[in-house]
Design an enzyme around this catalytic site. Structure first.
Site, PDB file in Angstrom:
ATOM      1  CE  LYS A  77      -3.801   2.199   2.543  1.00 33.66           C
ATOM      2  NZ  LYS A  77      -4.747   2.075   3.676  1.00 33.66           N
ATOM      3  CB  SER A 152      -7.171   4.631   2.555  1.00 32.48           C
ATOM      4  OG  SER A 152      -6.576   3.948   3.638  1.00 32.48           O
ATOM      5  CB  SER A 176      -8.317   2.104   5.457  1.00 31.22           C
ATOM      6  OG  SER A 176      -8.626   3.467   5.569  1.00 31.22           O
TER       7      SER A 176
END
Length: 470
Positions: A77, A152, A176
């Protein structure tokens, strides 16, 4: 012929260890899938050169597979550092900066044998559950390219759903790891806070900010457990870490007591059909022999929100104030980031303390609930995936939203108390889009939640309903 990219990570790793699959073949298939699908989805960013990745895979084939993730391709990520790769955080203020070292969990993944192929896309600074930013652009939902994939950890969820990866890392402050998993028909786990060492183990504050955590994503709870077992465990530099619990799977889940919290007694607006998906997921658990019953709202909704938004803004101000103060960076910041920083800077120490007292009260109340229940269930989102052109939903079920994240309240209870939560797929709505539910447990009960989630997975196999053209 078996599609090796459809295999679970455990099976891929087992075949590599047995000499039945080469890391080179897996890497080649991975890069081919990315070339075929990523252009439309934009899930994987900062992809390394193919020749370098193939060389690393061939080198892995020359080394005995003595580690659990040997030869598996993984993208990190884009909020976390991976040495040699850019960490843009989705912000022009960081675009092009090359990480000089690995984040703690990334170092553990490399040590376990993964080959880091690139990064996965995220909203700017991970703010908001809609994956778009001015550096890498937007990531769309693999089940309908016209709508959001969430965030996210949106790029990670999309890469999993589209078969580009078998496991992925993510992080979770405000859902997220859970919201994008629900919207992309995969699994995401927010571990108990402290189980996975955070950035504070490497630099900066290691004591105060206990709301965000790293965690695993996958297409099965078994693979969540596999990856969590690598990421988790004490770090001598982190003062508030946890020992790794028993993450073995299997066993009977009959008799487990499950509390269905729904929409928190009507306090949270929900779009039509979401509670129906939650009820269907609860019915699956009942079919497995669990005892499911509705639970009245256990805590005041407004108190939870006040505590959460205070601590969140304070955390973001502590992390990002330097950017706001730098003339060359301020105008590059996302408006939501500026709002969080300025709000956090106005808070007094006593206001932060008052928010922490509310948080402590909720933690104690939740502990009492887990004397009666093995898990609590909530939807992963209050809305269905919304149009790509929106920045965030301005209303939910006719109720106006007063901030960019108000529509995500459903993820706050687990985040605020640092509780483990596994997002599991809950099927599809009349609109053809996926939805999920959160299985939330007592702090430290990560293994028990994964065992419950795995039994649910074996009864449903939702991720086998693949997106179009994947």
């Amino acid at each position: 012929m078996t599609d090796i990219l459809a295999l679970e990570a455990r099976e891929q790793a087992a075949r590599i260890a047995a000499g039945e699959l080469s890391a080179e073949a897996l890497m080649r298939a991975t890069l081919e899938r990315i070339a075929q699908t990523n252009g439309a989805l934009n899930a994987v960013v900062s992809l390394r050169k193919a020749e370098d990745l193939m060389a690393e895979a061939r080198a892995a084939d020359q080394t005995p597979a003595k580690v659990v993730l040997h030869g598996l391709p993984v993208a990190i990520k884009d909020l976390a550092d991976a040495e040699g790769l850019p960490t843009s955080k989705g912000s022009p203020a960081f675009a092009g900066r090359i990480a000089q070292s690995d984040a703690p969990h990334v170092a553990r993944l490399r040590a376990a044998g993964v080959i880091v192929i690139g990064k996965t896309n995220t909203p700017e600074f991970g703010l908001g559950s809609h994956t778009f930013n001015p550096v890498h652009g937007a990531t769309c939902n693999p089940y309908d390219h016209a709508v959001s994939c969430g965030g996210s950890s949106g790029g990670a969820a999309v890469a999993l759903a589209a078969g580009m990866l078998s496991i992925a890392d993510g992080s979770d402050m405000m859902g997220s790891l859970r919201n994008p998993a629900g919207w992309c028909n995969v699994y995401g786990m927010r571990p108990s806070w402290g189980l996975v060492p955070g950035a504070g183990a490497a630099e900066g504050d290691a004591f105060l900010h206990q709301i965000s955590t790293e965690g695993p994503m996958a297409r099965s709870p078994a693979d969540l457990a596999l990856m969590l077992g690598v990421m988790a465990g004490p770090d001598a530099r982190q003062p508030l870490g946890m020992a790794v619990p028993d993450l073995s799977l299997g066993g009977d889940v009959r008799g487990r007591r499950i509390g269905w919290l729904g929409d928190w007694g009507g306090a949270w607006p929900m779009e039509a059909g979401i509670l129906d998906c939650g009820a269907d997921a609860c019915a699956v658990l009942e079919g497995l022999g669990c005892i499911v019953e509705p639970v009245a709202p256990p805590f005041d909704r407004d108190a939870l929100w006040e505590s959460w938004t205070t601590l969140r803004s304070w955390t973001m101000a502590c992390k990002l104030s330097g950017l706001l103060e730098a003339p060359e960076a301020r105008d590059l910041l996302k408006p939501d980031a500026v709002w969080e920083i300025e709000r956090g800077r106005r808070l007094s120490g006593l206001q932060v303390h008052a928010a922490s007292v509310i948080r402590s009260d909720w933690f104690r109340r939740a502990a009492d609930l887990f004397d009666a229940y093995d898990a609590l269930v909530l939807p992963t989102a209050q809305v269905w995936p919304f149009p790509m052109g929106w920045d965030w939903p301005k209303e939910v079920a006719g109720v106006a939203m007063d901030s960019y994240h108000r529509w995500m309240e459903v993820v706050v209870p687990a985040s605020l108390a640092g509780l483990p939560a596994v997002a599991v797929p809950a099927g599809f709505g009349a609109n053809g889009l996926p939805m999920g539910v959160q299985l939330i447990g007592r702090r430290g009960a990560d293994g028990g939640l994964l065992r419950l989630a795995q039994a649910y997975h074996e009864a449903t196999r939702w991720p086998q309903r693949r997106p179009p053209q994947s």
